[in-house]
Motif scaffolding. Structure first.
Motif, PDB file in Angstrom:
ATOM      1  N   PRO A 155      19.803  27.742  39.388  1.00  0.00           N
ATOM      2  CA  PRO A 155      19.381  27.192  38.100  1.00  0.00           C
ATOM      3  C   PRO A 155      19.940  25.792  37.850  1.00  0.00           C
ATOM      4  O   PRO A 155      19.256  24.934  37.306  1.00  0.00           O
ATOM      5  N   SER A 156      21.166  25.547  38.274  1.00  0.00           N
ATOM      6  CA  SER A 156      21.723  24.208  38.100  1.00  0.00           C
ATOM      7  C   SER A 156      21.042  23.234  39.043  1.00  0.00           C
ATOM      8  O   SER A 156      21.016  22.037  38.814  1.00  0.00           O
ATOM      9  N   SER A 165      16.907  21.537  38.161  1.00  0.00           N
ATOM     10  CA  SER A 165      16.685  20.279  37.456  1.00  0.00           C
ATOM     11  C   SER A 165      16.947  19.108  38.394  1.00  0.00           C
ATOM     12  O   SER A 165      16.229  18.109  38.380  1.00  0.00           O
ATOM     13  N   ASN A 183      29.426  28.407  33.099  1.00  0.00           N
ATOM     14  CA  ASN A 183      28.098  27.974  33.519  1.00  0.00           C
ATOM     15  C   ASN A 183      27.322  27.448  32.310  1.00  0.00           C
ATOM     16  O   ASN A 183      27.050  28.194  31.375  1.00  0.00           O
ATOM     17  N   PRO A 184      26.972  26.151  32.313  1.00  0.00           N
ATOM     18  CA  PRO A 184      26.354  25.566  31.121  1.00  0.00           C
ATOM     19  C   PRO A 184      24.987  26.146  30.797  1.00  0.00           C
ATOM     20  O   PRO A 184      24.474  25.947  29.705  1.00  0.00           O
ATOM     21  N   ARG A 185      24.392  26.842  31.743  1.00  0.00           N
ATOM     22  CA  ARG A 185      23.041  27.351  31.521  1.00  0.00           C
ATOM     23  C   ARG A 185      23.008  28.816  31.123  1.00  0.00           C
ATOM     24  O   ARG A 185      21.958  29.445  31.128  1.00  0.00           O
ATOM     25  N   ALA A 237      18.717  15.886  32.877  1.00  0.00           N
ATOM     26  CA  ALA A 237      19.082  17.102  33.595  1.00  0.00           C
ATOM     27  C   ALA A 237      20.572  17.405  33.547  1.00  0.00           C
ATOM     28  O   ALA A 237      20.975  18.532  33.766  1.00  0.00           O
TER      29      ALA A 237
END
Lengths: 368, 308, 273
Positions: free
Chosen positions: A277-278, A281, C99-101, A359
């Motif tokens: 997920p990181s 972007s 985790n920023p997300r 992002a």
């Protein structure tokens, strides 16, 4: 200000992206271009190979609301061309024939075509009455009397899609090889690294030329199209693989990834729940910045006459036909596809810059 | 009043305009920097201490809107109203690095990695005064000796990467002092350093000030550092000045509840004070909105940091 | 008192640089061992190899867990999994360690999901309990890390470390990035949690004042070696090694009358045995 606390990272990214006015504009331009490319059969008034014997090398037309007497007409119209031969130079010279107005009709019948090769229809977004003598060549015509506006649109379909398709393929190879290299390390990493270095040290243009020359001339335009895409991607993945690998290595050491490992998360979970997920972007950004290279690659090959060839229409092919000094003097409108390439490349770069800033989940939201 | 003060800050308010509204970084800040004195500004993150020093150097970003006044009273020349100088005013150039100079937190990035130490220090001389290269070099050498470097001639031919963090910070201090600034601003100069190096640098700053008789504005979050280096203390919180005074008075007999709270929060505060006085200090902090309520205040600050 | 952890002759080098040189120590249950040293002293490498985030070159790390004494470095990944529940870590940087997300709920729930504990409703309730324990509002669960201040994020980090009910918690500079008033709140919280849950802390720090306040025992590290260890007050009041003396002399006292007078390195014997 506290509503900032309630936002998801996605909403924050959108907030940050919105501040990049240029990136927003670039995104809008690209959306319009891609819409043109997708609906090119409908939007263009003619098919790309349709010839107009009465307008050879005709300059771009003005679309008018006021006639020669200064009278206003609510429906836009064009004038036809009157062809004169200059008796001194023996050159064709076009003059506007203001005696007849040809009204532009919308959603009208014109040259029959098959929309997306599937639906036969005759409707075009705009034409002049096909029963009449009139014609509309907004961007002028080429030496065979083909409508440049239609050709630019059809060319957009090929050139713009080759960018996306090529980057898609590049991404696949780059993420796969780079990701595995970063994750597995050791021998595999070494092998990928060395291959990358070798590929990057080969001058691309001669290699492209050699490979394209190897494409059988008998191939159908579609097969050549895919052949060229594959050739372009085959050498484009190296940069991306490096970036993915570097990013992968860096992220493996990030505190939140280490934290996940320490609570006992297995590799699959770490990769798919935390790293990917990181990553996404970042990959979108990189891909956006890689599209122009693809488009330029196609253009370069086609321009040199070893990429796509007529009857396929792409921006590169169009430019290849404008490849002599006479064009610059006599029919500069044939260089218009070049302008579209420039705008597209700039727009992709601006969009990529905006995406890159958006992002980063912790980049600040202020102007400074 | 200008006889004793080098800088006076009057009703300084700084706002940052962002797309999400404006954020007040400083509210009506007023204090003076006396001559020949180390003034420490102490506060936690978001208290506005760095915004204050950056305002003196005119280093605020364009999005900052300033009101109020900062006046510098240089010796032997006319007072300068720093806040009203135009961006192109030549006095601004003589101000930065001339009358006022600055030492930053990060000794790793403040030096150019590709130039020799000696060249970098001598360059600082050449920027502000018209002297020969040789004169600048020898001036640089004597300054580096003053900040405690040995084998100076040899070290001046070395590159920053050959220096330890502490030595680099000494070089940076030398560069800051070489034009004899009347005000030296130190923005958390020891925060990135190990404790033993920090102690050496603190002793150095203190002794140099006594020798050079200039003014120092020392920004820090550590009350221990304040106690060891400062003569006067300005306590800031949330963009406001809470308390100004002599170092002994502030640290031994704090008047403002927040100062009490900070002192009580210092690690090891228990050993120095009785349990009851810690309780009292905490209670004082809580009266201000300390304790759990402080976490909420902290929340607001964090959002501001984020937006900035 | 029962011993919980026993480290013997642990060594780790990167390239030809010896980062941790034959370090040995024991930790008793429900106590706090401070590890102090300056940057580059090897303290982070030491604790990370105890957690098996780094593999040491030699030496043993033995842990006295539910299953009795085990050498952590002899366990396979599968055998290690139950021990992950017992040994947890609180990181230094409250910004990078979340985790920023992910929402706070997802972050805190993850250890439970990995260890397959309880059903969804139970996990949700457990997250709420943990938030309450670290004094955060229950509404925090739905938010993302960017909505929190440094101190609050550190509380989230603590909640994540404690949600599996570990016995040993490694705090790697866990309060050094925080403001002093927040720092003292977090230290108070850690202390309260220790007495409530009987936790054992390995507390890595460079700030000796914090170590003195927070720890029972202390280990002083200097370029990869342990130069001194013992009960905190003993070490601080009568240091044996010159390096410890140097460190102690460098602490700036908040009392302006106690003048800072750091010892001169040149006069000290900083040779390693």
């Amino acid at each position: 200000m506290s509503e900032l606390n309630e936002l998801t990272p996605g909403q924050l990214a959108w907030l940050r992206f919105r501040r990049h006015k240029l990136a927003m504009v670039a995104g809008g331009v690209l959306i319009i271009f891609y819409l043109f490319a997708i609906f090119c059969e409908f939007i263009s008034p003619y098919t790309p190979d349709q010839r107009n014997a009465r307008a050879i090398n005709a300059p771009p037309m003005d679309i008018r609301f006021f006639d020669a007497d200064g009278q206003f007409h609510p429906r836009p119209f064009v004038y036809g061309w009157e062809l004169n031969i200059n008796e001194d130079t023996w050159m064709r010279e076009y003059q506007e024939d203001t005696s007849t107005r040809y009204d532009i009709q919308f959603f009208s019948r014109g040259e029959p075509y098959e929309f997306w090769g599937l639906i036969p229809t005759e409707r075009h977004l705009f034409t002049v009455d096909s029963e009449s003598e009139g014609y509309i060549h907004w961007f002028g015509t080429d030496s065979l009397g083909r409508d440049m506006f239609s050709r630019v649109l059809y060319g957009a379909r090929v050139s713009l899609s080759i960018g996306i398709l090529g980057v898609g393929l590049t991404l696949f190879l780059g993420v796969l090889l780079g990701g595995f290299a970063g994750y597995l390390g050791g021998v595999f990493d070494n092998v990928v690294q060395r291959i990358t270095e070798v590929l990057q040290s080969i001058p691309t243009l001669p290699l492209w030329m050699a490979l394209s020359a190897a494409l059988p001339a008998a191939w159908s335009p579609l097969a050549t199209y895919f052949g060229i895409t594959i050739i372009l991607s085959l050498f484009g993945w190296t940069t991306l693989a490096r970036q993915v690998r570097g990013r992968f290595l860096a992220m493996r050491e990030e505190d939140f990834v280490v934290a996940a490992r320490l609570v006992g998360a297995n590799d699959r979970r770490i990769i798919f729940r935390h790293m990917l997920p990181s990553f996404v972007s970042h990959i979108i950004t990189t891909a956006t910045l890689a599209v122009p290279a693809m488009i330029l690659g196609e253009t370069a090959l086609s321009f040199l006459g070893i990429g796509l060839r007529a009857p396929v229409v792409s921006w590169g092919v169009l430019l290849q036909q404008a490849q002599n000094y006479q064009v610059i003097v006599m029919t500069p409108w044939l260089l218009l596809p070049g302008a579209f390439i420039v705008i597209t490349v700039i727009a992709f770069n601006l969009l990529g810059d905006g995406l890159r800033d958006a992002a980063d989940p912790y980049s600040s939201l202020s102007k400074t | 009043m200008s006889a004793n003060n080098l800088v006076s800050i009057n009703n300084l308010t700084v706002e940052f305009k962002t797309e999400l509204g404006s954020v007040t970084a400083l509210k009506d800040v007023s204090f003076d920097l006396p001559r020949n004195c180390i003034t420490a500004v102490v506060g936690e993150s978001g208290s506005g201490k760095s915004v204050t020093s950056n305002s003196i150097m005119r280093l605020l970003p364009d999005s900052a809107q300033t009101s109020g006044e900062i006046i510098l009273y240089p010796q032997k020349s006319e007072p300068i109203s720093i806040t009203s100088l135009a961006e192109k005013d030549p006095r601004l150039r003589s101000l930065r690095g001339g009358l006022v100079s600055m030492v930053f937190q990060e000794p790793m990035t403040a030096l150019s990695p590709v130039h020799r130490i000696g060249d970098q220090v001598a360059e600082a001389v050449l920027c502000h005064r018209e002297v020969s290269k040789e004169a600048a070099w020898s001036e640089a050498a004597s300054m580096l000796e003053q900040v405690g470097l040995t084998d100076v001639q040899q070290k001046m031919r070395m590159y920053p990467f050959e220096f330890s963090g502490g030595m680099r910070q000494r070089v940076i201090i030398a560069m800051a002092l070489i034009c004899h600034p009347q005000l030296l601003i130190c923005d958390e100069p020891t925060t990135a350093l190990d404790v033993t190096i920090q102690a050496e640098i603190l002793v150095l700053i203190k002794s140099l000030q006594q020798k050079l008789q200039n003014s120092v504005l020392f920004i820090t979050h550590d009350l221990g550092v304040v106690a060891q280096v400062a003569d006067r203390v300005v306590v800031m919180y949330d963009g406001q000045v809470l308390e100004v005074g002599d170092v002994k008075q502030i640290l031994k007999n704090p008047q403002h509840p927040y100062t009490c709270h900070l002192l009580a929060s210092m690690p090891g505060a228990e050993r120095r004070t009785t349990k009851e006085s810690k309780q009292k200090n905490w209670a004082a902090g809580a009266a201000l909105g300390g304790g759990t309520a402080l976490a909420t205040a902290e929340d607001g600050r964090q959002v501001r940091e984020f937006v900035r | 008192m029962t011993q919980l952890l026993s480290v013997k002759n642990l060594c780790k080098s990167f390239g030809d640089q010896l980062i941790v040189n034959s370090v040995s120590f024991d930790v008793n249950e429900s106590s706090t061992l401070g590890i102090v040293g300056e940057s580059g002293s090897g303290k982070t490498t030491l604790v990370r190899s105890i957690l098996r985030a780094i593999d040491p070159d030699s030496g043993s790390v033995r842990y006295n867990g539910e299953a009795g004494w085990q050498n952590l470095h002899e366990l396979s990944a599968k055998e290690l999994l139950p021990l992950r529940r017992e040994v947890q870590m609180i990181f230094q940087d409250p910004f990078a360690s979340l985790n920023p997300r992910m929402t706070v709920q997802t972050i805190l729930e993850e250890p439970l999901v990995i260890h397959d504990l309880g059903d969804k409703a139970w996990r949700k309730q457990r997250v709420m309990e943990m938030l309450e324990k670290v004094q955060l509002d229950p509404s925090s669960a739905a938010r993302f890390p960017h909505a929190f201040s440094g101190g609050q994020r550190q509380r989230i980090g603590i909640a994540r470390a404690l949600i599996l009910e570990p016995r040993l918690v490694v705090c790697d500079e866990s309060v050094s990035a925080l403001d002093v008033s927040v720092q003292s709140q977090i230290l108070d919280l850690l202390k309260a949690l220790q007495s409530e849950l009987g936790l054992t802390y390995l507390f890595v720090a460079h700030d000796l004042r914090v170590v003195r306040e927070f720890c029972d025992e202390v280990l002083v590290m200097y370029s990869g070696n342990v130069v001194e260890q013992g009960p905190v007050e003993e070490v601080f009041n009568s240091p044996d090694h010159d390096y410890t003396r140097l460190l102690l002399s460098a602490i700036p006292s908040p009392d302006p009358d106690e003048k800072l007078d750091p010892l001169d390195r040149a006069t000290l014997n900083l040779q390693l045995a």
